[in-house]
Design an enzyme around this catalytic site. Structure first.
Site, short mmCIF file in Angstrom:
data_model
loop_
_atom_site.label_atom_id
_atom_site.label_comp_id
_atom_site.label_asym_id
_atom_site.label_seq_id
_atom_site.Cartn_x
_atom_site.Cartn_y
_atom_site.Cartn_z
N GLU A 158 8.57 2.43 4.48
CA GLU A 158 9.36 2.62 5.71
C GLU A 158 10.73 3.25 5.46
O GLU A 158 11.74 2.78 5.99
CB GLU A 158 9.52 1.28 6.44
CG GLU A 158 8.20 0.61 6.73
CD GLU A 158 8.36 -0.69 7.54
OE1 GLU A 158 9.49 -1.14 7.75
OE2 GLU A 158 7.32 -1.23 7.97
N GLU A 201 -2.37 -1.01 7.29
CA GLU A 201 -1.97 -2.25 7.98
C GLU A 201 -2.50 -2.27 9.42
O GLU A 201 -1.81 -2.68 10.35
CB GLU A 201 -0.45 -2.40 7.97
CG GLU A 201 0.16 -2.31 6.59
CD GLU A 201 1.67 -2.60 6.53
OE1 GLU A 201 2.22 -3.13 7.52
OE2 GLU A 201 2.27 -2.29 5.50
#
Ligand code: XIL
Length: 365
Positions: free
Chosen positions: A155, A271
């Site tokens: 991220e 995910e």
């Protein structure tokens, strides 16, 4: 039964009719085998407490050909004090995977969240490089040659932060500068040349303006890294999906995945789940919408040869992070995953099964 009727059944009826309860969990289709027949891996994130539940592990082993540690390998877990590492949760996860011959993903070596309190209190531009490289070197060496792939950087992109190539204003950017990303990859590669080093990010799936901008920034980052011969070999797309932006379309994603293929990176869906907080309370309707989103997304990504693995972020609704992180306003539990809280397969499971089945094995190489 006609497929549409089959898919419209409620979760409870679906579980009872498609997979008789006397036969569960061993006789429901095994996604790991189906995925294997298409040269794919299917798996999930797991916590150590899930791995200790005897009602859960048979399902996990039936369904999964790859696992990732939900929290056990993050800084807060492995490095609780500056001078002390604690590998017991991560070891437990790695040993479980090894004892069942299941490839294990490492998640993650560098993030702006889930860091120990001492790190924020201690880090300075003077000591940051040595703290950072020491951590990565220590963790990666411990599991050398045992990790399928490492989420080296998680991220890092935040396009709103325009001054710095769209890099998130994290403690790493602040204290090391933009080179922290390549430093992370080079340090990890030195410590374990066998693991597939991965950049992992979220909200790069739909055609919404914000996700389109973020996808562009991620692509720019990957191109910069490859141009500099940084040892990166895969992109992780978290794929935490939701539908408050209308029914998603995936035109940008298709173009993006073609560009990623040109860069010769593998792609892992790392995910996957569906946040249902904007969906109806009614369970059959909600499960249907969740399942439709799974299907439409997976049909899109699985057409691309670079996509080699699909992992959901936990298997059962009982264990989803969304229960705490994105609670529904009506107080009902979220239903984001392929199995319900009682471990019965839901329409989302059928979507994953059908999307994998629909892929042409000759097309995927
Ligand atoms: C989440 C875990 O599921 C939670 O248990 C934890 O409290 C916070 O992190 N993106 C990621 C994952 O990369 O590591 C996050 O996992 C979910 C979002």
């Amino acid at each position: 039964m006609h497929r549409r009727n089959f898919l419209q059944l409620s979760a409870a009826t679906l579980a009872a009719s498609a997979f008789p309860s006397s036969a569960r969990p061993t006789e429901i289709p095994h996604l790991r085998d189906l995925a294997k027949s298409k040269s794919l891996l299917f798996g999930t994130a797991v916590s150590d407490s899930q791995l200790r539940r005897p009602d859960f592990t048979p399902l996990l082993l039936d369904q999964c050909s790859i696992l990732v540690a939900e929290n056990q390998m993050k800084w807060r877990a492995t490095h609780p004090e500056q001078d002390r590492f604690d590998f017991s949760p991560a070891d437990f996860f790695m040993d479980f995977a090894a004892s069942h011959n299941i490839p294990a993903r490492g998640h993650n070596l560098c993030w702006h969240e889930h860091n120990p309190a001492w790190l924020d209190a201690t880090i300075t531009p003077q000591n940051a490089v040595s703290l950072f490289t020491h951590h990565i070197q220590t963790v990666v060496s411990r599991y050398k040659s045992r990790v399928h792939s490492w989420d080296v950087v998680n991220e890092a992109i935040e396009p709103a932060h325009k001054n710095h190539l769209g890099l998130r204003n994290s403690l790493w950017l602040q204290n090391i500068g933009e080179d922290y990303i390549e430093l992370a990859f080079r340090t990890a590669a030195k410590a374990d040349p066998t693991a597939i080093l991965t950049y992992n990010d979220y909200d790069i799936e739909t055609d919404s303006p914000s996700q389109t901008a973020k996808r562009e920034a991620v692509l720019d980052l990957l191109r910069r890294l490859i141009k500099k011969h940084v040892p990166i070999r895969a992109l992780g797309m978290q794929s935490h999906l939701r539908t408050n932006e209308g029914t998603p379309t995936w035109n940008g994603l298709n173009k993006f995945l073609k560009e990623i293929e040109k860069l010769k990176l593998q792609v892992y869906i790392t995910e996957l789940d569906v946040d249902d907080q904007f969906m109806p309370a009614d369970i059959p309707k909600r499960d249907r919408q969740v399942a439709d989103l799974y299907r439409s997304f997976l049909d899109t990504v699985l057409r691309h040869n670079s996509v080699k693995a699909v992992l959901t972020w936990c298997l059962s609704d009982r264990d989803s992070w969304l229960q705490n992180f994105r609670p529904r306003k009506d107080g009902l539990p979220q239903r984001p995953l392929p199995f319900d809280a009682e471990l019965n397969p839901k329409p989302a499971f059928v979507s994953i099964r059908d999307a994998i089945t629909a892929q042409d094995v000759y097309y995927r190489r």
